[in-house]
Write a protein that holds these residues in place. Structure first.
Motif, PDB file in Angstrom:
ATOM      1  N   HIS A  77      42.360  33.442  47.787  1.00 24.37           N
ATOM      2  CA  HIS A  77      41.506  34.525  48.333  1.00 24.37           C
ATOM      3  C   HIS A  77      40.135  33.931  48.578  1.00 24.37           C
ATOM      4  O   HIS A  77      39.782  33.173  47.963  1.00 24.37           O
ATOM      5  CB  HIS A  77      41.421  35.741  47.008  1.00 24.37           C
ATOM      6  CG  HIS A  77      40.393  36.981  47.410  1.00 24.37           C
ATOM      7  ND1 HIS A  77      40.196  37.256  48.226  1.00 24.37           N
ATOM      8  CD2 HIS A  77      39.902  37.626  46.139  1.00 24.37           C
ATOM      9  CE1 HIS A  77      39.365  38.374  48.085  1.00 24.37           C
ATOM     10  NE2 HIS A  77      39.236  38.481  46.511  1.00 24.37           N
ATOM     11  N   GLU A  79      37.246  35.299  48.633  1.00 24.84           N
ATOM     12  CA  GLU A  79      35.888  35.798  47.857  1.00 24.84           C
ATOM     13  C   GLU A  79      35.323  34.852  47.124  1.00 24.84           C
ATOM     14  O   GLU A  79      35.970  33.769  46.180  1.00 24.84           O
ATOM     15  CB  GLU A  79      36.359  37.056  47.250  1.00 24.84           C
ATOM     16  CG  GLU A  79      34.916  37.932  47.023  1.00 24.84           C
ATOM     17  CD  GLU A  79      35.236  39.409  46.437  1.00 24.84           C
ATOM     18  OE1 GLU A  79      36.422  39.847  46.275  1.00 24.84           O
ATOM     19  OE2 GLU A  79      34.289  39.914  46.279  1.00 24.84           O
ATOM     20  N   ASP A  81      34.157  34.660  43.997  1.00 27.50           N
ATOM     21  CA  ASP A  81      34.206  34.335  42.704  1.00 27.50           C
ATOM     22  C   ASP A  81      35.588  33.538  42.441  1.00 27.50           C
ATOM     23  O   ASP A  81      35.656  32.943  41.499  1.00 27.50           O
ATOM     24  CB  ASP A  81      34.411  35.854  41.810  1.00 27.50           C
ATOM     25  CG  ASP A  81      35.181  36.620  42.524  1.00 27.50           C
ATOM     26  OD1 ASP A  81      35.410  36.659  43.827  1.00 27.50           O
ATOM     27  OD2 ASP A  81      36.084  37.365  41.644  1.00 27.50           O
ATOM     28  N   HIS A  82      36.225  33.184  43.419  1.00 28.10           N
ATOM     29  CA  HIS A  82      37.419  32.266  43.248  1.00 28.10           C
ATOM     30  C   HIS A  82      37.546  30.918  44.187  1.00 28.10           C
ATOM     31  O   HIS A  82      37.847  30.038  43.919  1.00 28.10           O
ATOM     32  CB  HIS A  82      38.655  33.112  43.587  1.00 28.10           C
ATOM     33  CG  HIS A  82      38.744  34.309  42.915  1.00 28.10           C
ATOM     34  ND1 HIS A  82      39.028  34.461  41.417  1.00 28.10           N
ATOM     35  CD2 HIS A  82      38.746  35.702  43.325  1.00 28.10           C
ATOM     36  CE1 HIS A  82      39.062  35.641  40.955  1.00 28.10           C
ATOM     37  NE2 HIS A  82      38.861  36.357  41.868  1.00 28.10           N
ATOM     38  N   HIS A 144      42.789  42.662  47.370  1.00 30.62           N
ATOM     39  CA  HIS A 144      42.464  43.529  48.331  1.00 30.62           C
ATOM     40  C   HIS A 144      41.608  43.297  49.605  1.00 30.62           C
ATOM     41  O   HIS A 144      41.165  43.991  50.144  1.00 30.62           O
ATOM     42  CB  HIS A 144      41.315  44.324  47.163  1.00 30.62           C
ATOM     43  CG  HIS A 144      40.087  43.353  46.713  1.00 30.62           C
ATOM     44  ND1 HIS A 144      38.868  43.644  46.991  1.00 30.62           N
ATOM     45  CD2 HIS A 144      40.158  42.111  46.176  1.00 30.62           C
ATOM     46  CE1 HIS A 144      37.961  42.844  46.773  1.00 30.62           C
ATOM     47  NE2 HIS A 144      38.524  41.559  46.254  1.00 30.62           N
ATOM     48  N   ASP A 163      43.623  38.060  42.275  1.00 31.84           N
ATOM     49  CA  ASP A 163      42.844  39.702  41.783  1.00 31.84           C
ATOM     50  C   ASP A 163      44.150  40.539  41.407  1.00 31.84           C
ATOM     51  O   ASP A 163      43.760  41.496  40.562  1.00 31.84           O
ATOM     52  CB  ASP A 163      42.184  40.176  42.912  1.00 31.84           C
ATOM     53  CG  ASP A 163      40.695  39.613  42.993  1.00 31.84           C
ATOM     54  OD1 ASP A 163      40.331  38.846  42.167  1.00 31.84           O
ATOM     55  OD2 ASP A 163      40.096  39.801  44.285  1.00 31.84           O
ATOM     56  N   TYR A 189      39.443  47.854  36.650  1.00 36.90           N
ATOM     57  CA  TYR A 189      39.624  46.853  37.970  1.00 36.90           C
ATOM     58  C   TYR A 189      40.504  47.484  38.955  1.00 36.90           C
ATOM     59  O   TYR A 189      39.924  47.440  40.306  1.00 36.90           O
ATOM     60  CB  TYR A 189      40.126  45.459  37.530  1.00 36.90           C
ATOM     61  CG  TYR A 189      40.217  44.471  38.427  1.00 36.90           C
ATOM     62  CD1 TYR A 189      38.960  43.643  38.428  1.00 36.90           C
ATOM     63  CD2 TYR A 189      40.985  44.156  39.499  1.00 36.90           C
ATOM     64  CE1 TYR A 189      38.780  42.687  39.233  1.00 36.90           C
ATOM     65  CE2 TYR A 189      40.918  43.221  40.324  1.00 36.90           C
ATOM     66  CZ  TYR A 189      39.680  42.388  40.106  1.00 36.90           C
ATOM     67  OH  TYR A 189      39.563  41.700  41.412  1.00 36.90           O
ATOM     68  N   HIS A 220      41.515  37.131  36.874  1.00 42.16           N
ATOM     69  CA  HIS A 220      40.366  37.583  36.176  1.00 42.16           C
ATOM     70  C   HIS A 220      41.167  38.145  34.851  1.00 42.16           C
ATOM     71  O   HIS A 220      42.377  38.684  34.958  1.00 42.16           O
ATOM     72  CB  HIS A 220      39.768  38.872  36.988  1.00 42.16           C
ATOM     73  CG  HIS A 220      38.984  38.565  37.974  1.00 42.16           C
ATOM     74  ND1 HIS A 220      37.846  37.858  37.766  1.00 42.16           N
ATOM     75  CD2 HIS A 220      39.175  38.919  39.367  1.00 42.16           C
ATOM     76  CE1 HIS A 220      37.167  37.929  38.984  1.00 42.16           C
ATOM     77  NE2 HIS A 220      37.977  38.362  39.853  1.00 42.16           N
TER      78      HIS A 220
HETATM   79 FE1  FEO Z   1      38.313  39.924  45.176  1.00 41.13          FE
HETATM   80 FE2  FEO Z   1      38.227  38.503  42.169  1.00 41.13          FE
HETATM   81  O1  FEO Z   1      37.750  38.718  44.051  1.00 41.13           O
END
Ligand code: FEO
Length: 393
Positions: A77, A79, A81-82, A144, A163, A189, A220
């Motif tokens: 992914h 995004e 955070d990863h 997502h 995620d 979440y 997560h």
């Molecule tokens: Fe969609 Fe944990 O980033």
């Protein structure tokens, strides 16, 4: 914190973010979160699966201090955070190949400016051998973002999902042990991140059906060594059938709207309907989102501010509209001083909710007996609507 051993040469690493309280400058994180990164060391090659938020880069690199070589960096992914530490990992391990979905490749180039030559796009179902371990990539779009994918480690029956199935929960537990707490965090979440995509989640769940899975390892929150716990929860949340529940988010400036809301909540509760009442002046929006996962009806309470609804109400209904819950019915109760269009404007703000809008109940000034009786009638109508849909047991 050091990496934890999941299986021989399979490690659970990454960072626990105990103190983060907001995600995307929008989503409350009352229980913090974590960014999980996994290390799989095969007999020939080593793979790192996902990185961490750049704010926690030092923790990841401390965990990698004894790892001399990474052959593959898997990015599920794009995004932050990863994926945010991908450039740093590639700088430390210049021989590493970045593996991601074809859509992920474009997004990682756009968001992180990674050199295209470093990235190999992997097809749905493609495998990569680490020697005695094999990674199989499974495209799971729209959980997502459009590029999201998962990785299956066949020899250990571990599915790494990023995620998908995750929870914003800071914990030292490698596996979900306090299932009540994890359920709430995972539902939060799902509600905030995944709910708009419940139809594609359904097809992704179908796609995973044939896999033998002992462990689900998201990026997560804790992993699940009882995968049925989280997969059954997801099946329930994405189902088309709502529950006999009503959500009542409201704001009251001088007490009139609160009188109407409390009358309605009492009336619905008397009929056996579960009601969630939220004062939007003080609510954790995550709690509101969780309640929208199952509710059949939403009734919004608003006073009138300069002809329209209270701005806090507009904020909440904009969020509800974006989350696209499976709600069937909606209505508005509230008050006005001399005139207003608050109910009409609220109803117009939720076009994504495929709801039947029930007649609103707006009263002038402080509610009189007739206004409260009209609220009772709205409660009766909601009960009859739920009954007609087979929601009342
Ligand atoms: Fe969609 Fe944990 O980033």
């Amino acid at each position: 914190m050091r990496m934890k051993t999941m299986k021989e040469n399979v490690f659970f690493g990454g960072a626990v973010d105990w103190d983060r309280r907001l995600f995307d400058s929008l989503i409350p994180l009352p229980d913090g979160t974590s960014y999980n990164s996994y290390l799989v060391q095969g007999s020939d090659k080593t793979a790192l699966i996902d990185t961490v938020d750049p704010a926690k880069a030092d923790i990841l690199f401390e965990q990698l201090s004894g790892v001399e070589k990474i052959d593959y960096l898997v990015a599920h992914h794009a995004e932050q955070d990863h994926a945010g530490c991908i450039p740093l990992v590639l700088a430390k391990y210049p021989e590493a190949k970045l593996l991601t979905s074809p859509k992920g490749k474009g997004l990682i180039i756009d968001h992180l400016h990674v050199d295209e030559k470093k990235i190999t796009a992997v097809a749905d179902g493609e495998t990569v051998s680490l020697g005695d371990r094999t990674l199989t990539f499974i495209h799971t779009p729209w959980v997502h973002w459009p590029e999201t994918m998962a990785t299956y480690l066949a020899e250990e029956k571990i599915l790494f999902t990023c995620d998908f199935f995750g929870s914003h929960l800071a914990t030292t537990d490698m596996y979900a042990r306090d299932e009540g707490r994890v359920y709430e965090a995972a539902k939060r979440y799902y509600a905030e991140i995944m709910m708009p995509f419940r139809h594609t989640i359904r097809s992704n769940l179908e796609k995973l059906k044939g896999l033998a899975i002992d462990v689900i390892a998201p990026s997560h929150g804790p992993a699940y060594d009882n995968p049925a716990f989280i997969m059954d929860a997801y099946r329930d949340w994405i189902s088309d059938q709502p529950k006999n529940q009503v959500v009542v988010p409201y704001v009251s400036m001088h007490g009139s709207t609160r009188m109407l809301v409390e009358r309605l909540v009492g009336s619905l509760a008397h009929k056996g309907i579960t009601v969630f009442q939220f004062d939007l002046a003080a609510v954790d929006l995550g709690k509101l989102a969780i309640s929208l996962v199952d509710a059949a009806t939403i009734v919004i309470g608003t006073p009138t501010v300069h002809v329209g609804p209270h701005p806090a109400v507009l904020y909440a209904v904009t969020l509800a509209n974006a989350l696209r819950p499976k709600t069937l019915f909606a209505s508005v109760v509230g008050s006005f001083g001399w005139a207003g269009k608050a109910a009409e404007q609220v109803a117009a703000s939720i076009p994504n909710l495929k709801v039947e809008v029930l007649p609103p109940m707006m009263c002038k000034g402080m509610p009189r007996r007739a206004d409260l009786e009209a609220v009772d009638k709205l409660g009766e109508l909601i009960f009859e609507k739920h009954k007609a849909r087979g929601l009342v047991k």
